[in-house]
Scaffold this active site. Structure first.
Site, PDB file in Angstrom:
ATOM      1  N   GLU A  86      34.263-130.896  44.571  1.00  0.00           N
ATOM      2  CA  GLU A  86      34.889-130.192  45.933  1.00  0.00           C
ATOM      3  C   GLU A  86      34.943-128.700  45.668  1.00  0.00           C
ATOM      4  O   GLU A  86      34.795-127.933  46.655  1.00  0.00           O
ATOM      5  CB  GLU A  86      36.483-130.632  45.735  1.00  0.00           C
ATOM      6  CG  GLU A  86      37.350-129.990  46.719  1.00  0.00           C
ATOM      7  CD  GLU A  86      38.748-130.455  46.682  1.00  0.00           C
ATOM      8  OE1 GLU A  86      39.628-129.946  47.189  1.00  0.00           O
ATOM      9  OE2 GLU A  86      38.994-131.554  46.090  1.00  0.00           O
ATOM     10  N   HIS A 138      46.012-127.287  41.502  1.00  0.00           N
ATOM     11  CA  HIS A 138      45.135-128.053  42.428  1.00  0.00           C
ATOM     12  C   HIS A 138      44.650-129.381  41.589  1.00  0.00           C
ATOM     13  O   HIS A 138      44.596-130.666  42.165  1.00  0.00           O
ATOM     14  CB  HIS A 138      44.055-127.599  42.896  1.00  0.00           C
ATOM     15  CG  HIS A 138      42.981-128.144  43.611  1.00  0.00           C
ATOM     16  ND1 HIS A 138      41.678-128.586  43.347  1.00  0.00           N
ATOM     17  CD2 HIS A 138      43.099-128.703  45.200  1.00  0.00           C
ATOM     18  CE1 HIS A 138      41.085-129.277  44.127  1.00  0.00           C
ATOM     19  NE2 HIS A 138      42.010-129.672  45.086  1.00  0.00           N
ATOM     20  N   GLU A 143      47.820-131.936  41.475  1.00  0.00           N
ATOM     21  CA  GLU A 143      47.781-132.608  42.823  1.00  0.00           C
ATOM     22  C   GLU A 143      47.034-133.821  42.896  1.00  0.00           C
ATOM     23  O   GLU A 143      47.482-134.781  43.129  1.00  0.00           O
ATOM     24  CB  GLU A 143      47.412-131.619  43.746  1.00  0.00           C
ATOM     25  CG  GLU A 143      47.438-132.176  45.395  1.00  0.00           C
ATOM     26  CD  GLU A 143      46.443-131.807  46.124  1.00  0.00           C
ATOM     27  OE1 GLU A 143      45.575-132.326  46.768  1.00  0.00           O
ATOM     28  OE2 GLU A 143      46.408-130.240  46.318  1.00  0.00           O
ATOM     29  N   HIS A 144      45.661-133.521  42.335  1.00  0.00           N
ATOM     30  CA  HIS A 144      44.802-134.638  42.409  1.00  0.00           C
ATOM     31  C   HIS A 144      45.408-135.711  41.544  1.00  0.00           C
ATOM     32  O   HIS A 144      45.154-137.130  41.994  1.00  0.00           O
ATOM     33  CB  HIS A 144      43.592-134.112  41.887  1.00  0.00           C
ATOM     34  CG  HIS A 144      42.554-133.989  43.104  1.00  0.00           C
ATOM     35  ND1 HIS A 144      41.395-134.452  43.125  1.00  0.00           N
ATOM     36  CD2 HIS A 144      42.488-132.769  43.950  1.00  0.00           C
ATOM     37  CE1 HIS A 144      40.662-133.845  44.371  1.00  0.00           C
ATOM     38  NE2 HIS A 144      41.626-132.649  44.751  1.00  0.00           N
TER      39      HIS A 144
END
Length: 222
Positions: free
Chosen positions: A142, A67, A70-71
């Site tokens: 997040e 993740h 991905e960012h």
């Protein structure tokens, strides 16, 4: 490269299939009555891929690494991802799951430019110590947001009970503590290992007249 047409067993529609010489599988779903084109490129790399072999070594990464990567792929200042897509009236985003990470856009025009930028987004990481540290606080926010979701926490509590030794028990984004251990080298190693044509697929739902353009553009990308 030639497409062959098969009948999808689920939706019952014709799908055009092909594979580039570099090994990238392509699926095109013609939509002649649609004005919008959607394209997705997916990599078989997700939150459960915490340990893997790469260049003769066994590497281990903290929960949340996929993740985090991905960012970071949206970070390229030269590409200015969101600005470029929005200037063409397109929407771009990404999603990390247990077993894959997908990048996608929807647009009504400029297919060549949007698809070219989507492929560039995935293939040219701009990862430095400075921008990794900067993103850490954003991802931590997040993570805390999901930790406030009773449904989300309950699901992973259940997965932890069912699979106590499998990495599926970890949340996709990891924890504030686990992402603190992620380094630029880890992210670059993961990109080199998993963001390869042999581990990716390109899917397009589009006007039938654009299929040849998709084919040519993907052939240009090595």
């Amino acid at each position: 490269m030639n497409f062959h047409i098969v009948k999808d067993p689920i939706v019952g529609e014709d799908v055009w299939l092909a594979t580039t010489p570099q090994g990238l599988p392509i699926r095109v779903l013609p939509r002649p009555r649609f004005r919008e084109t959607a394209a997705v490129i997916s990599f078989r790399y997700g939150s459960t891929d915490l340990e893997f072999a790469w260049q003769g070594q066994r590497l281990s990464t903290p929960p949340g690494t996929a993740h985090y990567l991905e960012h970071k792929l949206f970070e390229d200042e030269e590409l200015a991802v969101f600005q470029r897509f929005s200037a063409r009236g397109a929407r771009v985003n990404a999603q990390t799951g247990f077993g894959r990470t997908s990048y996608h856009f929807q647009a009504t025009s400029h297919l060549r430019e949007n698809l070219s930028d989507l492929l560039r987004l995935c293939s040219r990481p701009h990862i430095t110590q400075e921008n990794v540290d900067k993103e850490r606080g954003i991802i931590a926010q997040e993570v805390r947001m999901y930790e406030d979701s009773a449904d989300y926490c309950t699901m992973f509590d259940l997965l932890g009970c069912l699979f106590p030794s499998h990495p599926v028990r970890f949340t996709v984004g990891g924890t504030v503590e686990s992402i603190a251990a992620i380094t630029p080298k880890m992210l670059l190693d993961c990109h080199d290992a998993f963001y390869r044509t042999g581990r990716s697929e390109e899917h397009t739902s589009e006007l039938q007249s654009h299929s040849d353009l998709v084919c040519r553009l993907l052939l240009e990308k090595k």
